[in-house]
Scaffold this motif. Structure first.
Motif, short mmCIF file in Angstrom:
data_model
loop_
_atom_site.label_atom_id
_atom_site.label_comp_id
_atom_site.label_asym_id
_atom_site.label_seq_id
_atom_site.Cartn_x
_atom_site.Cartn_y
_atom_site.Cartn_z
N LEU A 105 0.97 -1.28 -0.09
CA LEU A 105 0.18 -0.02 -0.01
C LEU A 105 0.86 1.05 -0.02
CD1 LEU A 105 -2.93 -1.17 2.40
CD2 LEU A 105 -3.04 -0.88 0.12
N THR A 106 1.91 1.34 0.84
CA THR A 106 3.07 2.29 0.85
C THR A 106 3.40 2.77 -0.85
OG1 THR A 106 3.50 1.88 2.79
CG2 THR A 106 5.27 3.28 1.59
N GLY A 107 3.80 1.67 -1.53
CA GLY A 107 4.15 1.69 -2.65
C GLY A 107 3.46 2.42 -3.64
N GLY A 108 1.84 2.38 -3.36
CA GLY A 108 1.04 2.94 -4.35
C GLY A 108 0.41 3.98 -3.76
N SER A 109 0.98 4.74 -2.80
CA SER A 109 0.32 5.88 -2.15
C SER A 109 0.71 7.16 -2.68
CB SER A 109 0.78 5.92 -0.63
OG SER A 109 0.36 4.91 0.07
N TYR A 110 -0.27 8.16 -2.86
CA TYR A 110 -0.12 9.36 -3.40
C TYR A 110 -0.42 10.55 -2.49
CZ TYR A 110 1.43 7.27 -7.62
OH TYR A 110 1.91 6.35 -8.93
#
Length: 401
Positions: A105-110
């Protein structure tokens, strides 16, 4: 004569190899957990510049967001004995799964909210897994009579270094955070078979035999502060080294990823070397000397006029901080009765991992006001103060028991 020494050398190395294999087998469950935790945090630290840019915040705000994640780790560490009571043999695996989902989820956070929640989740899962892995090592030490903390933490550092370098290559090849974290998750699945803990009896719920009744809190908490100091120097270098190398010194993404990799390499050399050659060394003296080396190394990294000098500083910083945390956790486990062991390590580890709570605050806000170089000077100074005051204080408390 030459043949005599050659034969004896071969025998000695064979015995050493057999002992090492025995030590690895004795702590195999904890080792699988440590390797997975190393994979996860290396993948995050080596990508911190791109994730930070993806969210679009400054140093101070980023430090606050990472602080939210550290809060999850500390809360989870205090609750790890409760998680173990409810989930039993599956508790380590459950912590790892939560950590992996959080990093994906961190990798896809904006957005700031999303990355804060994702890091909280990743750190909470990691915190539970870390406490249970350390407690499992302490149990293995009690069963075998061997010192195993440095071995397990050393192989964590090896896993961290390998993952950090691999992430650097992946970033150079153009891969983004989500594919990189996904690749890490696939690697983790292969280790899940070894993460089921043995079915040990739990302490009694009530009465004088509860896990915390009669706990030597002062001894445990001062030990936790020693762990905190060691992990503070580690936290300062893990993610912020990449920013320092790329932003302050103008390095490429691959050169930035080498910062946490060299830190982990220094830690691996120190821990594995201590396990193989330093079992008979006085642990307090080792912690004092190592804290001094960590302070000097981090100060050198901050002062560095170019990337090679910074590399040397991070390598020395990792080498110096490598054995302090594992030795302190091992001493905490040895200093308390067996019925207190999980609770004692949970509390010492939670205090120690406050480094990942304080580290982002110190690094982020000092960098915001005075620059990244000064941030590393501050952490280096803290390590020197710990060597001069905190470790000797704890040594006197241990001697008084």
């Amino acid at each position: 004569m030459h043949r005599f020494w050659l034969d004896h050398g071969v025998v000695a190395w064979h015995r050493l190899a057999m002992q090492l294999l025995s030590d690895l087998h004795a702590s195999r469950r904890a080792l699988a957990g440590f390797i997975v935790i190393g994979f996860g945090w290396a993948a995050f630290s080596a990508q911190m510049p791109v994730i930070k840019a993806q969210v679009g915040v400054g140093d101070g705000r980023w430090g606050t967001l990472v602080l939210l994640g550290a809060t999850g780790a500390i809360m989870a560490m205090w609750l790890a004995p409760l998680v173990h009571r409810f989930l039993g043999t599956w508790s380590l695996l459950a912590g790892v799964i939560v950590m992996i989902v959080g990093f994906l989820l961190t990798g896809g956070s904006y957005t700031q909210t999303m990355v804060g929640v994702a890091l909280f989740m990743a750190a909470a899962g990691s915190g539970v897994a870390d406490v249970l892995a350390n407690a499992e090592v302490s149990e293995a030490e009690a069963e075998t009579g061997r010192s195993l903390m440095n071995l397990n933490h050393g192989l964590f550092s090896v896993a961290y270094a390998v993952a950090a370098v691999s992430v650097g290559w992946a970033r150079e090849a153009g891969f983004g955070p989500v594919p990189i974290f996904g690749g890490m998750a696939v690697a983790v699945v292969a280790l899940m078979l070894w993460m089921r803990l043995p079915d040990r009896p739990l302490p009694e719920e009530d009465g004088p035999n509860t896990p915390t009744a009669g706990m030597p809190y002062a001894l445990v908490w001062v030990g936790g502060l020693v762990v905190l100091a060691a992990f503070l120097s580690e936290a300062a270098s893990e993610g912020w080294s990449a920013l320092h190398l790329e932003r302050t010194l103008g390095g490429s993404p691959g050169q930035g990823a080498n910062g946490p990799a060299l830190l982990a390499l220094g830690m691996a050399i120190g821990r594995l070397g201590a396990h193989v050659f330093g079992a008979a060394w006085p642990p307090v003296r080792v912690m004092i000397l190592s804290s001094c080396l960590a302070g000097i190394g981090l100060a050198l990294a901050g002062f560095a006029p170019n990337i090679p000098v910074a590399y040397v500083g991070f390598l020395l910083g990792g080498l110096g901080s490598s054995v302090v945390g594992p030795l302190a956790l091992g001493l905490v486990g040895q200093a308390v009765p067996a019925k207190f062991r999980l609770a004692a390590i949970s509390q010492a580890a939670a205090l120690g991992y406050a480094a990942f709570f304080l580290g982002p605050v110190i690094m982020g806000f000092v960098a915001e006001g005075f620059g990244l170089r000064v941030s590393f000077y501050v952490i280096g100074g803290i390590m020197l103060a710990v060597a001069a005051f905190l470790v000797p204080l704890w040594a006197r408390m241990l001697a008084a028991r």
